[in-house]
Enzyme design. Structure first.
Site, short mmCIF file in Angstrom:
data_model
loop_
_atom_site.label_atom_id
_atom_site.label_comp_id
_atom_site.label_asym_id
_atom_site.label_seq_id
_atom_site.Cartn_x
_atom_site.Cartn_y
_atom_site.Cartn_z
CE1 TYR A 193 -3.72 2.42 0.53
CE2 TYR A 193 -2.59 3.11 2.53
CZ TYR A 193 -3.58 3.30 1.59
OH TYR A 193 -4.42 4.38 1.71
CB THR A 195 1.37 4.48 4.16
OG1 THR A 195 0.64 3.28 4.51
CG2 THR A 195 0.40 5.58 3.80
CE LYS A 196 0.98 -1.49 5.32
NZ LYS A 196 -0.19 -0.65 5.10
CG ASN A 197 8.77 -0.39 5.72
OD1 ASN A 197 8.00 0.43 6.20
ND2 ASN A 197 9.63 -1.08 6.46
CG MET A 198 8.26 -2.90 -0.37
SD MET A 198 9.14 -4.26 -1.17
CE MET A 198 8.40 -4.23 -2.80
#
Length: 404
Positions: A193, A195-198
């Site tokens: 998603y 906002t995730k780390n990737m």
């Protein structure tokens, strides 16, 4: 918060790190004429399995939510069965249990905010079939204890690794299990998603070790059709296909995978930056008794998807909502992870069951504030956030009574 508010903040809660490599790869994909699931998705799956998750099989999906659903279906979880998970998670975890017709059972959390293995053990009944631990904020759960419980009772384990791309448990990637003992989960499900780390904008990945399970996931992901149908529009494909089981439309596109390929290659750098910024936050808040840094573990690598600060409300004259509002007034975006499952109207019936009482989760929830933490931040922005958090805490601290 709407988009106009977000862009007006001095430090927004999140901003994705998209570089020239991602943009050029997306353009190449558009020019290739192959936009949906194709060669870039296959490449993304191969590279993610080997370089990120340490697993032999990976299935790209349209979301982590879709991945959880597919995993439950592929493992045969359905009506009359129970699945144990945590109350401190996004609603998708519980929703997917409900959507396969099973009953969610909530185990309480431990001091680190993750599901407590002993609480899991206390919730097991003859109907229990699976456990879904959630690696909250990117901090791995106690998987050794969870695997031992699963083995003892013959249960499946699906790791909700939405926050945990790049995290490590006992020096192995989330998704790899424990290579020394052979202990591992049936599946690990990651989120990409925004906002995730990737990120791939929307999207996710399921990793697995069992080849038969991987084939079932692949078929279910695209309507339940036979394997050869995935390539039926290529020059090596065939028009003929068979539907082997009623499946879903959960495939990831090549446009999204074009983003994912380069985001994945930058993940180590992203996590180094996140770890450094978390360290800076910890240094700023050290010695401030009104503030408690998020937990960490020596035998794990925290992915630092979130920096979930804990307020010691008994030492403050304001509550969490007021604390967040003061930060917002200073141009700092925040969030809360998560509103516990029992507090949502949709799960009222679940919350009322005696076996789903989770007092530790309910005690922790009012204290949580997620601060901005992402690679696109500058160190000066981190300092600005930290200084203001510290200042608000000191301005609103309770003063001890003075007796004359």
């Amino acid at each position: 918060m709407n988009s106009s508010q977000e862009t007006s903040l001095r430090v927004p809660y999140h901003r994705a790190s998209i570089g020239r490599e991602e943009i050029e790869e997306v353009v190449k994909t558009l020019e290739s004429g192959w936009l949906t699931t194709g060669p870039r998705t296959a490449q993304f799956e191969r590279e993610f399995a080997t370089s990120i998750a340490g697993a032999p099989h990976a299935q790209a999906v349209s979301s982590c939510t879709a991945g959880l659903h597919l995993s439950l279906v592929a493992l045969g979880i359905g009506p009359g069965m129970e699945v144990i998970t945590t109350p401190l998670t996004f609603c998708a975890t519980v929703n997917m249990i409900i959507h396969v017709g099973a009953t969610p059972v909530l185990a309480d959390i431990g001091p680190d905010g993750n599901i407590d293995p002993e609480s899991v053990r206390s919730r097991i009944t003859e109907r229990t079939r699976a456990i879904i631990p959630v690696h909250l904020c990117g901090l791995p759960c106690d998987m050794t204890a969870i695997w031992a419980i699963a083995k003892q009772y013959g249960l499946h384990v699906i790791e909700d690794a939405a926050h945990a791309a790049g995290a490590q448990y006992l020096h192995s990637p989330i998704g790899a299990g424990n290579p020394q003992t052979g202990e591992r989960s049936d599946a690990a499900v990651f989120s990409f998603y925004a906002t995730k780390n990737m990120t791939t904008g929307e999207g996710g990945m399921i990793t697995a070790h069992d080849a038969e399970l991987a084939e079932t996931l692949k078929s279910l992901c695209l309507h339940g059709i036979s394997k050869n149908a995935w390539n039926r529009y290529s020059d090596k494909g065939n028009w003929y296909y068979e539907v082997l089981q009623p499946g879903f439309k959960y495939n990831l596109t090549d446009l999204q995978s074009a983003l994912g390929i380069h985001q994945m290659r930058k993940l180590e750098g992203f996590i180094r930056t996140r770890t450094e910024y978390a360290r800076l936050y910890n240094e700023f808040f050290s010695g401030i008794e009104e503030l408690e840094a998020p937990p960490d573990k020596r035998d794990c690598r925290h992915a630092w998807h979130l920096y979930s600060l804990r307020l010691n409300l008994d030492k403050l004259t304001i509550n969490r909502a007021e604390f967040i509002e003061r930060l917002n007034q200073r141009g700092i975006g925040t969030s809360v992870h998560f509103i516990p499952i029992p507090l949502h109207p949709a799960y009222k019936e679940i919350a009322e069951r005696p076996e789903n009482q989770c007092p530790e989760a309910m005690k922790l929830y009012p204290r949580l504030v997620s601060l901005p933490l992402y690679p696109a931040m500058t160190s000066s922005q981190v300092e600005y956030v930290a200084e203001n958090v510290k200042q608000i805490a000191l301005e609103t601290r309770k003063h001890a009574a003075v007796f004359v």
